[in-house]
Design a protein around this motif. Structure first.
Motif, PDB file in Angstrom:
ATOM      1  N   VAL A 214       0.706  -1.047   0.078  1.00  0.00           N
ATOM      2  CA  VAL A 214       0.034   0.016  -0.076  1.00  0.00           C
ATOM      3  C   VAL A 214       0.947   1.231   0.037  1.00  0.00           C
ATOM      4  O   VAL A 214       2.127   1.048   0.157  1.00  0.00           O
ATOM      5  N   SER A 215       0.323   2.355  -0.167  1.00  0.00           N
ATOM      6  CA  SER A 215       1.126   3.722  -0.039  1.00  0.00           C
ATOM      7  C   SER A 215       0.717   4.328   1.420  1.00  0.00           C
ATOM      8  O   SER A 215      -0.219   4.334   1.597  1.00  0.00           O
ATOM      9  N   ALA A 216       1.987   4.671   2.035  1.00  0.00           N
ATOM     10  CA  ALA A 216       1.556   5.067   3.297  1.00  0.00           C
ATOM     11  C   ALA A 216       2.946   5.774   3.929  1.00  0.00           C
ATOM     12  O   ALA A 216       4.065   5.623   3.328  1.00  0.00           O
ATOM     13  N   GLY A 217       2.652   6.713   4.963  1.00  0.00           N
ATOM     14  CA  GLY A 217       3.588   7.693   5.189  1.00  0.00           C
ATOM     15  C   GLY A 217       3.227   8.785   6.140  1.00  0.00           C
ATOM     16  O   GLY A 217       1.958   8.625   6.100  1.00  0.00           O
ATOM     17  N   PRO A 257      13.989  11.245   8.285  1.00  0.00           N
ATOM     18  CA  PRO A 257      15.018  11.465   7.757  1.00  0.00           C
ATOM     19  C   PRO A 257      14.957  12.071   6.486  1.00  0.00           C
ATOM     20  O   PRO A 257      15.621  12.676   5.961  1.00  0.00           O
ATOM     21  N   PHE A 258      13.619  12.296   6.187  1.00  0.00           N
ATOM     22  CA  PHE A 258      13.050  12.649   4.818  1.00  0.00           C
ATOM     23  C   PHE A 258      12.931  14.260   4.996  1.00  0.00           C
ATOM     24  O   PHE A 258      12.712  15.099   4.139  1.00  0.00           O
ATOM     25  N   VAL A 259      13.020  14.690   6.466  1.00  0.00           N
ATOM     26  CA  VAL A 259      12.589  16.232   6.668  1.00  0.00           C
ATOM     27  C   VAL A 259      13.992  16.778   6.990  1.00  0.00           C
ATOM     28  O   VAL A 259      14.705  16.326   7.823  1.00  0.00           O
ATOM     29  N   SER A 260      14.263  17.918   6.500  1.00  0.00           N
ATOM     30  CA  SER A 260      15.354  18.633   6.865  1.00  0.00           C
ATOM     31  C   SER A 260      15.464  18.877   8.473  1.00  0.00           C
ATOM     32  O   SER A 260      14.593  19.249   9.069  1.00  0.00           O
ATOM     33  N   GLN A 261      16.654  18.744   8.858  1.00  0.00           N
ATOM     34  CA  GLN A 261      16.936  18.852  10.565  1.00  0.00           C
ATOM     35  C   GLN A 261      16.431  19.806  11.261  1.00  0.00           C
ATOM     36  O   GLN A 261      15.978  19.582  12.405  1.00  0.00           O
ATOM     37  N   LEU A 270       1.137  16.872  10.861  1.00  0.00           N
ATOM     38  CA  LEU A 270       1.280  15.855  10.438  1.00  0.00           C
ATOM     39  C   LEU A 270      -0.034  15.048   9.815  1.00  0.00           C
ATOM     40  O   LEU A 270      -0.701  14.852  10.689  1.00  0.00           O
ATOM     41  N   LEU A 271       0.268  14.887   8.443  1.00  0.00           N
ATOM     42  CA  LEU A 271      -0.912  13.902   7.998  1.00  0.00           C
ATOM     43  C   LEU A 271      -0.267  12.657   7.901  1.00  0.00           C
ATOM     44  O   LEU A 271       0.842  12.530   7.236  1.00  0.00           O
ATOM     45  N   VAL A 272      -1.034  11.578   8.407  1.00  0.00           N
ATOM     46  CA  VAL A 272      -0.676  10.101   8.719  1.00  0.00           C
ATOM     47  C   VAL A 272      -1.508   9.641   7.353  1.00  0.00           C
ATOM     48  O   VAL A 272      -2.975   9.789   7.549  1.00  0.00           O
ATOM     49  N   VAL A 273      -0.890   9.063   6.416  1.00  0.00           N
ATOM     50  CA  VAL A 273      -1.749   8.971   5.163  1.00  0.00           C
ATOM     51  C   VAL A 273      -1.342   7.483   4.783  1.00  0.00           C
ATOM     52  O   VAL A 273      -0.134   6.719   4.821  1.00  0.00           O
ATOM     53  N   VAL A 274      -2.509   6.700   4.398  1.00  0.00           N
ATOM     54  CA  VAL A 274      -2.347   4.990   4.165  1.00  0.00           C
ATOM     55  C   VAL A 274      -3.412   5.145   2.969  1.00  0.00           C
ATOM     56  O   VAL A 274      -4.601   5.439   3.015  1.00  0.00           O
ATOM     57  N   ASP A 288      -2.843  15.265  -4.314  1.00  0.00           N
ATOM     58  CA  ASP A 288      -3.799  16.067  -3.808  1.00  0.00           C
ATOM     59  C   ASP A 288      -3.651  16.551  -2.469  1.00  0.00           C
ATOM     60  O   ASP A 288      -3.883  17.841  -2.036  1.00  0.00           O
ATOM     61  N   LEU A 289      -3.331  15.496  -1.641  1.00  0.00           N
ATOM     62  CA  LEU A 289      -3.181  15.978  -0.004  1.00  0.00           C
ATOM     63  C   LEU A 289      -1.981  16.743  -0.001  1.00  0.00           C
ATOM     64  O   LEU A 289      -2.094  18.040   0.711  1.00  0.00           O
ATOM     65  N   ALA A 290      -0.812  16.628  -0.711  1.00  0.00           N
ATOM     66  CA  ALA A 290       0.523  17.374  -0.551  1.00  0.00           C
ATOM     67  C   ALA A 290       0.015  18.882  -0.934  1.00  0.00           C
ATOM     68  O   ALA A 290       0.537  19.986  -0.369  1.00  0.00           O
ATOM     69  N   ALA A 291      -0.781  19.165  -2.026  1.00  0.00           N
ATOM     70  CA  ALA A 291      -1.096  20.445  -2.645  1.00  0.00           C
ATOM     71  C   ALA A 291      -2.172  21.231  -1.871  1.00  0.00           C
ATOM     72  O   ALA A 291      -2.379  22.321  -2.165  1.00  0.00           O
ATOM     73  N   LEU A 292      -2.280  20.622  -0.612  1.00  0.00           N
ATOM     74  CA  LEU A 292      -3.359  21.487   0.224  1.00  0.00           C
ATOM     75  C   LEU A 292      -2.500  22.693   1.006  1.00  0.00           C
ATOM     76  O   LEU A 292      -2.981  23.878   1.466  1.00  0.00           O
ATOM     77  N   GLY A 293      -0.948  22.590   0.848  1.00  0.00           N
ATOM     78  CA  GLY A 293      -0.210  23.414   1.500  1.00  0.00           C
ATOM     79  C   GLY A 293       1.113  23.193   0.653  1.00  0.00           C
ATOM     80  O   GLY A 293       1.369  22.705  -0.201  1.00  0.00           O
ATOM     81  N   LYS A 294       2.083  23.824   1.666  1.00  0.00           N
ATOM     82  CA  LYS A 294       3.534  23.641   1.115  1.00  0.00           C
ATOM     83  C   LYS A 294       4.184  22.652   2.239  1.00  0.00           C
ATOM     84  O   LYS A 294       4.579  23.085   3.324  1.00  0.00           O
ATOM     85  N   PRO A 295       4.093  21.445   1.822  1.00  0.00           N
ATOM     86  CA  PRO A 295       4.638  20.435   2.837  1.00  0.00           C
ATOM     87  C   PRO A 295       6.396  20.805   2.913  1.00  0.00           C
ATOM     88  O   PRO A 295       7.061  21.220   1.998  1.00  0.00           O
ATOM     89  N   MET A 296       6.703  20.396   4.190  1.00  0.00           N
ATOM     90  CA  MET A 296       8.233  20.171   4.557  1.00  0.00           C
ATOM     91  C   MET A 296       8.875  19.183   3.538  1.00  0.00           C
ATOM     92  O   MET A 296      10.054  19.251   3.280  1.00  0.00           O
ATOM     93  N   ALA A 297       8.095  18.262   3.444  1.00  0.00           N
ATOM     94  CA  ALA A 297       8.305  16.907   2.550  1.00  0.00           C
ATOM     95  C   ALA A 297       7.338  16.056   2.388  1.00  0.00           C
ATOM     96  O   ALA A 297       6.323  16.334   2.989  1.00  0.00           O
TER      97      ALA A 297
END
Ligand SMILES: Cc1cc2nc3c(=O)[nH]c(=O)nc-3n(C[C@H](O)[C@H](O)[C@H](O)COP(=O)(O)OP(=O)(O)OC[C@H]3O[C@@H](n4cnc5c(N)ncnc54)[C@H](O)[C@@H]3O)c2cc1C
Length: 471
Positions: A214-217, A257-261, A270-274, A288-297
Motif C-alpha cells: 500500500v502507499s503509506a507515510g 530522515p526525509f525532513v530537513s534537520q 502531520l498528515l498520517v496517510v494510508v 492532492d493531499l500535498a497540494a493542500l499547502g507547502k509540505p516540509m516533505a
C-alpha cells in the motif's frame, strides 16, 4: 488497596491448568506489565493466565462463587489500565494465539490474545485484511469489543462491522456463542459495549481481499499552515476515495530522515496517510493531499501492508505515562481548528525527541464507517464526522502536572463542541453520567443495561467502561 485487606486468592482452584502469578512470584512483573505506566503502582492479587477456555470457565466460576469481580487482560492497551486493577483477580488471555483463516470464504477465527500486528501478518499471507487499528501491539480483543477504528474504516467499516461471531464464557460460567443467529442480544452488545458481558475467548471476522503493498507515510506541514490545510482536508475528504485514510496530527515534527534537520521537533501538522487503492492512482491522491499547502516533505511511499500498519508503533511505545481523551465532532469547524492549533503552539515539549509527548489528532469518520445504521451495533457513530483526541505521554511522575494540566485545558476548551456519543476505546472514562451517552441515544443505553442485566446480573465484569445492571 491496603495490604491488610488485599485478597491472596489462596483457594484458587488447583484444577486451573495455566500459569498463576502472585505478587513476589518470578514472572509476575512481566505478567503485570501493561501499556499505561501511570497505574504502575497497582498490584493485582492473582494473574491467572488461562491455558484454554476451560481455564476461563474455572476462573469465572471461582469469581462467581466468591462474589468478586474479574478483570480481563488481552493486549493490555486499555487507556484506563483496567486489565490489571489493584488487588484484583485477573484472567489473562495472552496465550490465546490461534489464527485460523479460511482463504476460500475469508472467514478468520482468532484467539483473544492475538495482537493487531499478528493478525495483519497472518491474514495478508492470504491476501486478506480485517479492518482494525493503527498500532500493531494493540490487542484485537479490547479493540473489537469497543468498536475498532483505523486505516481501513473508510473502506470496510469498524472492526465490529466485520465481526461474525464470538465464543464467550458468561458470568455464570457457561460457554456460549454469540452471532446474528445465536444469542443476538449478546452479539449486539459485544459489538461496542466493551468487556461488560463476559470473557470472549475467540472472535470470528469476515476478512476482505487486500493488497500486500500500500502507499503509506507522513506529510508534515509547518503549524502556521494548519488552519488552511485542515479546512482544505475537510472539503477534500468529502469526495475522496474510500481507500484513503488520513489522520491529522498536531504534533512536534518527528525527526524523519526525509525532513530537513532544522524542522525536526518544530510544531507541525502531520498528515498520517494510508492509501490502499489501485497503485496507479496513488500519486494523484498523495499529490492532492500535498497540494493542500507547502509540505516540509512528502514521506509517503509504497510499503508492505504490515509496515504501514506499524508506522505509528515507534511513537507509541508501552511503558510510558499516558492520558488520552477525546470526543466526536459533527464537523471539524473553523472554531475547533483555531482552538486546537492555538493549543498546539502552547503544548509542552517532548521528553524524548523520538516520541511526541503532546499531540492532538483528528480522525476522519466517513465512508464505510457510516454505512451501517446506528442501531446495528452498540458501537456509536451517529452524527460523528470526526473523532478528536488529545494524547499526552511522558516518563516521570514529576512531569504529571505539566502534561495533564495542558491536556485538561485543551479538553475543557473543546468539550462544548463534542457530541454526547463517543468512541469509548480512545478516551479515558469520564464518569457514570458520561457513560450513559457514549453509546448513543437513551434507547441504546437501555438495551445495553438489559443485556448486562441478563448476562452479568452481579456485575462481575466491572473493570471496564462499566454498564451497571438494572433490577
Ligand atoms: C497506543 C495505542 C493505540 C491505539 N490505537 C487504536 C486504534 O488505532 N484504533 C482503535 O480502535 N483503538 C485504538 N486504541 C485503543 C484500544 O482499542 C483499546 O485500548 C483497547 O481496549 C485495547 O485492547 P487490548 O486487548 O489491547 O487491551 P486490554 O487492556 O487487555 O483490554 C481492555 C479492556 O477490554 C476488555 N477485554 C479485553 N479482552 C477481553 C476479552 N477477551 N473478553 C472480554 N473483555 C475483554 C476488558 O474490559 C479490558 O479492561 C489504542 C490504544 C493504545 C494504547
Amino acid at each position: 488497596m491496603s495490604a491488610a485487606i488485599r485478597p491472596s486468592f489462596d483457594d484458587f482452584p488447583t484444577t486451573f491448568r495455566g500459569q498463576c502469578f502472585r505478587p513476589g512470584d518470578s514472572g509476575y512483573p512481566e505478567a503485570r506489565a501493561i501499556f499505561n505506566m501511570r497505574m504502575n503502582g497497582w498490584t493485582p492479587g492473582l494473574i491467572a493466565r488461562a491455558a484454554d477456555s476451560d481455564d476461563v470457565v474455572t476462573a469465572v466460576r471461582y469469581a462467581a462463587k466468591a462474589g468478586i469481580p474479574l478483570a480481563v487482560k488481552s493486549g493490555g492497551h486499555s487507556i484506563d489500565a483496567l486489565a490489571m486493577p489493584d488487588g484484583a483477580l485477573v484472567v489473562d488471555m495472552t496465550n490465546f494465539k490461534e489464527i485460523e483463516v479460511d482463504a476460500a470464504t475469508g472467514r478468520a477465527r482468532l484467539g483473544a490474545g492475538v495482537l493487531l500486528g499478528e493478525m495483519d501478518a497472518a491474514l495478508i499471507e492470504h491476501g486478506l485484511v480485517v479492518p482494525a487499528g493503527t498500532v500493531s501491539t494493540t490487542g484485537v480483543a479490547g479493540l473489537t469489543l469497543g468498536g475498532g477504528v483505523g486505516y481501513n474504516m473508510r473502506r470496510f467499516g469498524a472492526t465490529v462491522d466485520n465481526l461474525l461471531a464470538c465464543d464467550v464464557v458468561t458470568a455464570d460460567g457457561r460457554k456460549v456463542r454469540a452471532s446474528a443467529e445465536e444469542n443476538p442480544d449478546l452479539f449486539w452488545a459485544l459489538r461496542g459495549g466493551g468487556g461488560n458481558f463476559g470473557v470472549v475467548t475467540h472472535f470470528e471476522y469476515q476478512a476482505h481481499p487486500f493488497p500486500g503493498t500500500v502507499s503509506a507515510g507522513f506529510i508534515p506541514f509547518t503549524l502556521d499552515q494548519a488552519p488552511k490545510i485542515l479546512a482544505g482536508l475537510r472539503s477534500y475528504i468529502a469526495t475522496a476515495p474510500r481507500e484513503l485514510s488520513v489522520i491529522s496530527a498536531l504534533t512536534p515534527c518527528p525527526p524523519f530522515p526525509f525532513v530537513s534537520q532544522d524542522m525536526h521537533l518544530t510544531n507541525a501538522l502531520l498528515l498520517v496517510v494510508v492509501y490502499t487503492g489501485e497503485p496507479e492512482n496513488a500519486d494523484s491522491v498523495i499529490g492532492d493531499l500535498a497540494a493542500l499547502g507547502k509540505p516540509m516533505a512528502v514521506g509517503v511511499e509504497p510499503v508492505p501492508w504490515t509496515v504501514a500498519n506499524g508506522l505509528l508503533d515507534i511513537i507509541a511505545p508501552a511503558g510510558r505515562r499516558v492520558e488520552s481523551t477525546g470526543g466526536y465532532l459533527a464537523e471539524m469547524t473553523d472554531e475547533v481548528i483555531e482552538i486546537a492549533v492555538n493549543q498546539a503552539a502552547a503544548a509542552p515539549p517532548p521528553t524524548n525527541p523520538m516520541i511526541p509527548s503532546a499531540t492532538q489528532n483528528f480522525w476522519v469518520l466517513s465512508g464505510a464507517l457510516k454505512d451501517p445504521d446506528e442501531s446495528a451495533t452498540a458501537f456509536s457513530r451517529e452524527n460523528a464526522g470526526w473523532f478528536y483526541e488529545v494524547n499526552v505521554n511522558w516518563d516521570d511522575e514529576s512531569d504529571d502536572e505539566t502534561y495533564l494540566s495542558w491536556a485538561h485545558e485543551v479538553f475543557a476548551e473543546l468539550e462544548p463542541y463534542f457530541l454526547p456519543n463517543v468512541y469509548m476505546n480512545l478516551t479515558h472514562d469520564l464518569g457514570a453520567e458520561w457513560r450513559k451517552g457514549i453509546w448513543g441515544g437513551p434507547e441504546k443505553y437501555s438495551k445495553l443495561v438489559a443485556a448486562k442485566t441478563k448476562w452479568d446480573p452481579t456485575n462481575m465484569f466491572r473493570h471496564n467502561k462499566n454498564i451497571e445492571p438494572g433490577n
